[in-house]
Design a protein around this motif. Structure first.
Motif, PDB file in Angstrom:
ATOM      1  N   ARG A 121      68.966  51.938  42.615  1.00  9.59           N
ATOM      2  CA  ARG A 121      68.010  53.069  42.638  1.00  9.59           C
ATOM      3  C   ARG A 121      66.784  52.742  41.774  1.00  9.59           C
ATOM      4  NH1 ARG A 121      72.693  56.131  42.536  1.00  9.59           N
ATOM      5  NH2 ARG A 121      72.590  56.449  40.291  1.00  9.59           N
ATOM      6  N   ARG A 122      67.053  52.104  40.636  1.00 15.17           N
ATOM      7  CA  ARG A 122      65.947  51.773  39.736  1.00 15.17           C
ATOM      8  C   ARG A 122      64.964  50.811  40.424  1.00 15.17           C
ATOM      9  NH1 ARG A 122      66.957  48.110  34.601  1.00 15.17           N
ATOM     10  NH2 ARG A 122      64.890  47.189  34.608  1.00 15.17           N
ATOM     11  N   ALA A 123      65.533  49.814  41.123  1.00 12.78           N
ATOM     12  CA  ALA A 123      64.685  48.847  41.818  1.00 12.78           C
ATOM     13  C   ALA A 123      63.850  49.550  42.889  1.00 12.78           C
ATOM     14  CB  ALA A 123      65.549  47.760  42.448  1.00 12.78           C
ATOM     15  N   GLU A 124      64.500  50.484  43.566  1.00 10.27           N
ATOM     16  CA  GLU A 124      63.827  51.190  44.654  1.00 10.27           C
ATOM     17  C   GLU A 124      62.672  52.047  44.093  1.00 10.27           C
ATOM     18  OE1 GLU A 124      65.289  54.376  47.987  1.00 10.27           O
ATOM     19  OE2 GLU A 124      66.785  52.980  47.170  1.00 10.27           O
ATOM     20  N   THR A 125      62.952  52.763  43.019  1.00 10.19           N
ATOM     21  CA  THR A 125      61.932  53.624  42.410  1.00 10.19           C
ATOM     22  C   THR A 125      60.750  52.793  41.907  1.00 10.19           C
ATOM     23  OG1 THR A 125      63.687  55.099  41.717  1.00 10.19           O
ATOM     24  CG2 THR A 125      61.573  55.388  40.638  1.00 10.19           C
ATOM     25  N   ALA A 126      61.078  51.681  41.239  1.00 11.64           N
ATOM     26  CA  ALA A 126      60.012  50.835  40.702  1.00 11.64           C
ATOM     27  C   ALA A 126      59.146  50.281  41.826  1.00 11.64           C
ATOM     28  CB  ALA A 126      60.618  49.698  39.879  1.00 11.64           C
ATOM     29  N   ASP A 127      59.786  49.907  42.913  1.00 11.57           N
ATOM     30  CA  ASP A 127      59.032  49.366  44.032  1.00 11.57           C
ATOM     31  C   ASP A 127      58.107  50.436  44.621  1.00 11.57           C
ATOM     32  OD1 ASP A 127      58.481  47.058  45.600  1.00 11.57           O
ATOM     33  OD2 ASP A 127      59.482  48.049  47.280  1.00 11.57           O
ATOM     34  N   ARG A 128      58.592  51.659  44.635  1.00  8.74           N
ATOM     35  CA  ARG A 128      57.761  52.770  45.155  1.00  8.74           C
ATOM     36  C   ARG A 128      56.551  52.977  44.240  1.00  8.74           C
ATOM     37  NH1 ARG A 128      57.465  57.017  48.353  1.00  8.74           N
ATOM     38  NH2 ARG A 128      56.899  59.038  47.499  1.00  8.74           N
ATOM     39  N   ARG A 129      56.745  52.895  42.942  1.00  9.64           N
ATOM     40  CA  ARG A 129      55.640  53.022  41.988  1.00  9.64           C
ATOM     41  C   ARG A 129      54.621  51.891  42.214  1.00  9.64           C
ATOM     42  NH1 ARG A 129      55.864  55.772  37.381  1.00  9.64           N
ATOM     43  NH2 ARG A 129      54.959  54.071  36.182  1.00  9.64           N
ATOM     44  N   ARG A 130      55.170  50.713  42.451  1.00  8.04           N
ATOM     45  CA  ARG A 130      54.265  49.580  42.694  1.00  8.04           C
ATOM     46  C   ARG A 130      53.384  49.845  43.917  1.00  8.04           C
ATOM     47  NH1 ARG A 130      54.106  45.434  46.040  1.00  8.04           N
ATOM     48  NH2 ARG A 130      56.054  46.036  47.052  1.00  8.04           N
ATOM     49  N   LEU A 131      54.027  50.339  44.975  1.00 11.47           N
ATOM     50  CA  LEU A 131      53.283  50.621  46.206  1.00 11.47           C
ATOM     51  C   LEU A 131      52.242  51.728  45.991  1.00 11.47           C
ATOM     52  CD1 LEU A 131      56.184  50.438  48.818  1.00 11.47           C
ATOM     53  CD2 LEU A 131      54.255  48.856  48.592  1.00 11.47           C
ATOM     54  N   LEU A 132      52.630  52.763  45.199  1.00 15.15           N
ATOM     55  CA  LEU A 132      51.705  53.869  44.942  1.00 15.15           C
ATOM     56  C   LEU A 132      50.484  53.385  44.162  1.00 15.15           C
ATOM     57  CD1 LEU A 132      54.162  56.807  44.093  1.00 15.15           C
ATOM     58  CD2 LEU A 132      52.679  56.598  46.087  1.00 15.15           C
ATOM     59  N   ALA A 133      50.721  52.539  43.149  1.00 13.08           N
ATOM     60  CA  ALA A 133      49.608  52.016  42.358  1.00 13.08           C
ATOM     61  C   ALA A 133      48.652  51.226  43.251  1.00 13.08           C
ATOM     62  CB  ALA A 133      50.132  51.136  41.228  1.00 13.08           C
ATOM     63  N   GLN A 134      49.259  50.446  44.139  1.00 10.17           N
ATOM     64  CA  GLN A 134      48.468  49.667  45.086  1.00 10.17           C
ATOM     65  C   GLN A 134      47.643  50.592  45.992  1.00 10.17           C
ATOM     66  OE1 GLN A 134      48.146  46.374  45.189  1.00 10.17           O
ATOM     67  NE2 GLN A 134      46.663  46.643  46.882  1.00 10.17           N
TER      68      GLN A 134
END
Lengths: 883, 93
Positions: A398-411
């Motif tokens: 879940r942590r990996a998934e959330t972090a990846d979503r944050r990365r995409l949002l920042a992008q």
């Protein structure tokens, strides 16, 4: 026969030089000249062991006597030459010493001791032994014999023990009881596994229901608490948007009026129309981009003033977090790793040629083929897929998934900004073109600019209202479980304006008021959720046997009471979670044990089969035991059935038991022999302490329990043996009233017999010590020689040490017996050894006697002979006829 | 197993020793079998084992001797052990 002896290397012991060829010989000499030694050496040559009870003397001879040469003449076979080698004799005076005794030649050729004994038999009968000493010597001799056998047979006992130990081991270590216990354990384990599976399934189902109930209740409580304020926020934002829209509309209208006043040529009309559409469109696009960007910033927890650098930093941090979580996942998620590895292998095997199916692919202890590996991987994959993922692993995922979503949002936010910059340029460009096209007068230009300023203010207000509206909708969406479209990066406004025209032609230019903008729609959604929650809770209540009415009551609770109910539901959830975890561990343990148990059974079956095959292999190491094993096994190993294996295990157990019995029986024999040596020594010592030193080995050890176990039997055997000694015809007639049964009781030290009239009589052993009785023992011993005489051998009997104990009149009586009953039957030649009665050579009358013997006729010629012999060799030997 | 004799027909020294040792062992075994709790049916195999052990001092031939005695007596020993149920060599003297 004539015997001559020399001991040229002796460092002490002396031996007489000759036993003359006189049928009944009297040999009389000084003490210490080796009369008895000569006779005992001859006894050794003829197969006896006269030192059995004289171990110290034996040691002395070994050390000091040196080689002894003996020549025997006067026999039909020719001269016999013997050379004894005492230095090579064994340490103990055992009977079996031929290989070390020395060498023998008969008539000049090398011969054997066995052959010598076919020609000569020498026996010494001692006259100084009373009954108790005779008994002691007899027992001592037997003790030595037993000890010698025990010592000699020791390697045989060891080999025997190893042989049957090997047989017992070959029969295997799996007994029928072991096998049955393993099978029972496996059944029990299987049952435990089933129970654990059922328990875990039940716990898992209960946990799932509890989770659903808790989630439903928690959502309900959250909605109860937050929905009103969220709806108010939505309504407020909608009002602000409407206000801003109205302001924008008014200003736009004023601008259009102003534009109408401008002198626009006809040819410029299309461009004006295009710009009138393009300007609001671009402004709206710009607004959407800004709204989207701010939405993303809010989702990332960043303020509107955040720079591009901040966003890039947030993106990099999120990426690092993703990689870190994925790395930890790879390390922790063994199940996932195993699945991936198995999957990889399966992929490889799927494309492997069919021809490899029977090839060994792994040289593990039991080599496996490609086909069996493929099957095994499929089975294991099936098992692995059922394995639960660890809680920590799920959390990491879940942590990996959330972090990846944050990365995409920042992008996404960065992208929005980039597009907004471009869009802002396009807005400026359109405005400039529009103003230029209008060509307004100075007065109108001032008004236009004022209107433009108002328009930008209204648009800014609308932007803020739109952001608030967006936030309110998202809050409501999250609260009511509605999936909103993802934040967009705004319109693709970098496409050319012609295409924009086409797109704009289809739109209404206003913010679309869909159901997400309607508080009533959200309220309807909330009502639907209440109904769903009620249904869900009722279903769960019914499944857990709870009255559904309690559910209705639950939904009517005030927020504080709901909190309490929620806490209880949470506690229930935690308790069931712990139980589910426990039952999962129990299940895994049961699976492990069941698998181990199955493996152990398989191993046991293999061991039983293997042991059976090993024992019955016609070319195997136990082939020699074939008939005995067939009897004991009594089963066939051909059936594969489990019951057959149980029978085999029983049969192998019998073999093992019988093998152990054979080993144990040998040990029992060894114990009896050991006890016999000890007890016989002990009895001999009790009878005559002088013979006690002869047993080194048995006498030197402490008695064992087995010695006591067999002591009574060995004592009875000793008494039986001694009873035979005193049961000869002569002794029975002379001492025991012709009794047919004479017995010895060593414990009471008596001899018992029955008188002629049947009266039981007994006498202590000590009472049999008079001279008359010694004479009788001598007669008895001579009589016994009659039975043991070798028919072909020349028998020389030596009566030794008679002078000190036998009165001369008894000696005459003995000689008469020898002449009449022994010579020619028991013995071919008899030598009587006596201590020197008169020292003719050293007496003060000796010179006179010598002169008398030499100078006067009528003096017996033998006297001179005796004197000369005494002078030359310290003894004389003459015919005993004169005695 | 009869004791060995030399060419003259008399017992050799070793044969005399063995005969006496065997005699005392057999006597003890007989006595043990006659005692309460003794097992007369095991005396025969036990005596045979005693004779085999003392027959000659060469350990190399033990396998042959053991096989001969085992084949002759294993069945009766197994039968006794099955009946007695203890699996132990019997004979409490």
């Amino acid at each position: 026969m004539r015997v001559t002896l020399t001991a040229p290397d002796s460092r002490g012991p002396r031996v007489i030089q000759e036993i003359p060829d006189i049928e009944l010989c009297r040999l009389e000499g000084r003490n210490g000249i080796g009369k008895t030694l000569a006779v005992r050496l001859l006894e050794l040559c003829s197969g006896g062991q006269p030192y059995a009870a004289h171990e110290h003397s034996w040691s002395t001879l070994r050390d000091q006597l040196g080689r002894v040469q003996i020549r025997i003449e006067g026999l039909p076979v020719g001269a016999i030459d013997v050379e004894l080698t005492p230095s090579e004799w064994p340490e103990r005076p055992t009977a079996q010493i031929d290989t070390k005794l020395g060498t023998v030649k008969i008539d000049g050729r090398t011969s054997t001791w066995s052959e010598l004994r076919t020609h000569v038999q020498v026996t010494r009968v001692a006259g100084d032994e009373g009954l108790t000493q005779t008994f002691a010597i007899e027992l001592q001799e037997r003790a030595n014999h037993v000890g010698a056998v025990l010592e000699e047979a020791d390697p045989v006992f060891v080999a025997w023990d190893e042989y049957f130990d090997g047989l017992s081991s070959a029969a295997g270590s799996v007994s029928r009881a072991d096998l049955e216990a393993l099978m029972a354990s496996a059944t029990e384990g299987h049952q435990a596994l089933k129970t654990a599976e059922a328990t875990h399934e039940e716990n898992r189902a209960q946990l799932e229901m509890a989770e659903r109930r808790y989630a439903t209740l928690a959502s309900f409580a959250e909605r109860q608490a937050e929905l009103p304020s969220r709806l108010q926020e939505l309504s407020a934002a909608l009002g602000q948007v409407a206000e801003a829209d109205q302001a924008i509309g008014e200003v736009s209208e004023a601008l259009q009026v102003l534009a109408a006043r401008a002198a626009i040529e006809e040819r410029q009309r299309p461009e004006l129309v295009r710009l009138e559409h393009l300007r609001p469109r671009r402004r709206r696009d710009l607004q959407e981009l800004v709204v989207a960007e701010r939405g993303i910033l809010a989702a990332l927890g960043l303020g509107v003033e955040s720079s591009d650098r901040d966003l890039r930093a947030a993106r990099e941090e999120a990426l690092r977090d993703v990689r870190d979580a994925q790395k930890q996942l790879r390390e922790l998620d063994l199940v996932g790793g195993l699945k991936r590895t198995i999957g990889d292998l399966q992929g490889q095997l799927r494309v492997a040629p069919k021809s490899l199916d029977r090839e060994i692919i792994a040289a593990v202890p039991e080599p496996i083929t490609t086909a069996s590996l493929r099957d095994g991987l499929a089975t294991r994959m099936h098992e692995v897929e059922r394995l639960p993922r660890d809680g920590e692993v799920a959390q990491l995922a879940r942590r990996a998934e959330t972090a990846d979503r944050r990365r995409l949002l920042a992008q996404e936010a960065l992208e929005c900004r980039r597009k907004a910059v471009r869009k802002r340029e396009l807005v400026e460009e359109a405005e400039t073109a529009f103003v230029a096209l209008l060509g307004l007068e100075a007065k109108d230009r001032g008004e236009y600019e004022a209107l433009e300023s108002r328009l930008r203010g209204a648009q800014e207000a609308r932007l803020s209202a739109a952001v608030r509206l967006n936030v309110a909708k998202r809050a409501l969406a999250q609260l009511l479980g509605v999936v909103l479209p993802e934040p967009a990066s705004g319109p693709e406004s970098e496409i050319d304006d012609e295409l924009e025209m086409d797109i704009d032609a289809g739109g209404d230019g206003e913010l679309e008021v869909d159901e997400y903008n309607s508080p009533d729609a959200w309220q309807r959604r909330a009502n639907e959720l209440e109904a769903e929650a009620l249904r869900e809770l009722r279903v769960l209540a019914a499944a857990s046997g709870t009255d559904p009415a309690t559910v209705d009551a639950l939904l009517r609770l005030v927020p504080e009471e709901l909190d309490t109910a929620l806490t209880e539901a949470r506690e229930t959830l935690d308790r069931l979670g712990a139980e589910a975890t426990h039952s999962r561990v129990t299940l895994a343990d049961a699976e492990q044990r069941s698998k181990a148990s199955a493996g152990a059974i398989e191993e046991a079956h293999r061991a039983v089969r293997s042991a059976y095959v090993g024992l019955t292999d016609p070319s195997g190491v136990w082939a020699a035991l074939n008939s005995g094993l067939r009897d004991v096994l009594g089963v066939s190993g051909e059936s594969e059935a489990v019951t057959a294996d149980l029978e085999l295990a029983s049969a192998l157990g019998r073999v093992s038991m019988v093998a152990e019995w054979f080993a144990s029986a040998a040990n029992k024999v060894r114990e009896i022999l050991s006890a016999a040596e000890l007890v016989l020594n002990s009895l001999a010592r009790e009878l005559d302490p002088r013979v006690a030193s002869s047993s080194l080995k048995a006498g030197g050890r402490s008695p064992a329990s087995s010695d006591f176990l067999y002591e009574a039997s060995i004592r009875r055997w000793s008494e039986s043996e001694l009873g035979k000694l005193v049961s000869g015809e002569v002794l029975r007639h002379e001492l025991f009233d012709d009794s047919r049964h004479v017995s010895v009781d060593l414990r009471r030290a008596i001899i018992a017999w029955q008188a002629s009239e049947g009266v039981p009589r007994q006498r202590p052993l000590e009472a049999f010590s008079s001279g008359e009785q010694v004479f009788l023992y001598t007669r008895a011993k001579l009589e016994r020689l009659r039975d043991s005489r070798r028919p072909s051998a020349y028998s020389l009997v030596v009566l030794d040490e008679f002078g000190a104990f036998v009165a001369r009149d008894r000696l005459g009586q003995l000689l008469s017996y020898v002449r009449e009953s022994a010579l020619g039957t028991i013995a071919d030649q008899v030598v009587i050894i006596l201590p020197l009665a008169q020292d003719f050579a050293n007496d003060k009358e000796a010179p006179f006697l010598r002169q008398l013997a030499e100078g006067f006729e009528g003096v017996p010629a033998g006297l001179l002979n005796r004197i000369r012999q005494l002078e030359s060799r310290n003894y004389f030997a003459t015919s005993a006829d004169g005695l | 197993m009869p004791p060995s004799t030399d060419e003259s027909g008399a017992l050799s020294g070793r044969a005399r020793e063995t005969a006496q040792a065997l005699d005392v062992v057999r006597y003890v075994l007989d006595q043990a079998s006659a005692a309460p709790g003794g097992n007369a049916e095991l005396v025969l195999p036990e005596s045979a084992i005693a004779a085999a052990l003392m027959a000659e001092p060469h350990a190399e031939s033990v396998g042959e001797r053991a096989a001969a005695i085992f084949n002759q007596h294993a069945n009766s020993v197994a039968g006794y052990l099955a009946r007695s149920g203890d699996g132990q060599p019997g004979g409490t003297p």
